[in-house]
Design an enzyme around this catalytic site. Structure first.
Site: not given
Ligand code: ADP
Length: 404
Positions: A177, A8, A390, A247, A89
């Site tokens: 996601h 990732n 994940e 965010r 990813r």
């Protein structure tokens, strides 16, 4: 057993895990941080022991070489572990990638072509794939964060702006996601409490209505009907939707024009403001839910407001998604906050009793790591905590493509 190295790549970090996709066992994993900055750091964990080093790491190529050296020094040896493939990813797959793909030169070019849509994420993903292909002579697979959402109904995926402009510039809701939302929603669908609930009502699995809340540093919600995502809170970029660590999530787009015109901020300034200096951090000064919780406990009014804004947004989304799905059978919490912060789960559900949602205090506060139901024993809909994974999802999708 063949293993998969999951990578990732972020703009200044490289996270990795060596996973046995069959058993789900993590053989080793770690992170290289502050790549390209003056002081780098790598932390490699194997069998519960951490080996770490502080040293400058020039670029992602140097980072991966460092990781490969650590595998040889601290184990397990990658040669002996028999890695079958590398799973990458990739944040943005646009509309071209609706499923994982084996990487070839054309795929690398296509992911590079999506950089204008994901300037903060895809460049690092491309670099990560390029250096890994140079150093590891096994099949490489790209797994896209957007793939689970490529089939959103047009009414959910479309922004109400000039259609020609939107088409020309790829402006639509992509969602992110996705690997986590897909992993969690299928774990929910397979959970014995859920299959029993459907069977008792004589309903087919395809009618299961779930709302999944992935609450980590980034946060997103999805509405899933059967196995299909029908709504999600992130949009063209991961900025839309829930309040996140740094965010803003949803806001009036007019705020951007106002800041450009009145505060004379540049586009890049606003981008940084909304992505890196907003959300919980912007409101309270901290982005970590544990610290925020401590501040709320100390009576800090900014932290209290930040948590109230965070929970208010979540409740609005759960209510909206119940409307999108025509009802709700399961509300599932996942990721760092969703799996660990019992007070957040209770705070989301509080006020949503009209949808039948409730948590049992003891079940909610039990410190279990397993997938579990936290609503009262007799009630439906179910409220659940389902740990996401994940890396395992990427490893499984990778092995399914290279060794079906
Ligand atoms: P990322 O998006 O970086 O993968 P994670 O899923 O690891 O994020 O979630 C990170 C968030 O989870 C942080 O806000 C952290 O405070 C929160 N978190 C982790 N453990 C706990 C805990 N025990 N209680 C409350 N929040 C927690």
């Amino acid at each position: 057993m063949p293993t998969v190295l999951v990578l990732n790549s972020g703009s200044s970090s490289l996270k990795y895990q060596l996973v046995d996709p069959g058993s789900g066992e993590v053989l080793a994993g770690g992170v290289v941080e502050r790549i390209g900055e003056g002081t780098g750091r790598v932390a490699h964990e194997v069998a519960g022991e951490e080996v770490s080093r502080e040293q400058p790491v020039a670029d992602h190529g140097a980072a991966l070489r460092l990781v490969l050296d650590l595998f040889e020094e601290a184990g397990p040896s990658l040669r002996e572990a028999g890695i079958a493939a590398v799973g990458h990813r990739v944040v943005h797959g646009g509309t071209s990638f609706t499923a994982p793909v084996v990487v070839d030169d054309d795929v690398v070019e296509a992911v590079r072509g999506l950089v204008p849509l994901a300037p903060l994420h895809n460049p690092a993903n491309v670099t990560g794939i390029e250096v890994a292909r140079e150093l590891l002579d096994v099949p490489h697979v790209a797994v896209f964060d957007t793939a689970f959402f490529t089939d959103l109904p047009p009414a959910a995926a479309t922004y109400a702006i000039d259609a020609g402009t939107a088409a020309e510039h790829g402006v639509r809701r992509y969602g992110f996601h996705g690997t986590s939302h897909q992993f969690v929603s299928s774990a929910v669908a397979e959970h014995p409490a859920v299959t029993a609930m459907l069977a008792a009502a004589g309903r087919e699995p395809g009618t299961l209505r779930q709302v999944v809340l992935h609450l980590g540093n980034g946060a997103s919600a999805s509405a899933v009907l059967g196995e299909r995502a029908v709504e999600t809170s992130m949009g063209l970029t991961p900025l839309e939707g829930l309040v996140m660590g740094t965010r803003s999530g949803d806001l009036d787009p007019g705020i951007i024009f106002h800041l450009v015109r009145s505060a004379h901020l540049s586009v890049d300034d606003v981008d940084t403001l909304l992505n890196k200096r907003s959300g919980l951090l912007g409101l309270s000064g901290v982005n970590d839910m544990r610290e925020l919780t401590r501040l709320v406990g100390d009576g800090d009014p900014d932290a209290r407001l930040a948590l109230d804004v965070y929970l208010h947004r979540l409740r609005k989304y759960v209510g909206a998604y119940a409307a999108v799905l025509g009802g709700i059978d399961v509300l599932a919490f996942t990721a760092g906050v969703g799996e660990n912060a019992a007070h957040v789960r209770a705070g989301v559900v509080e006020g949503l009793e009209f949808l039948g949602l409730a948590v049992d205090r003891e079940r909610n506060e039990a410190g279990s790591r397993a997938s579990r139901v936290i609503s009262p024993a007799a009630g439906t809909p179910l409220v659940m905590v389902v740990p996401t994974n994940e890396e395992l999802a990427i490893a499984r999708q990778t092995i399914a493509l290279v060794a079906p």
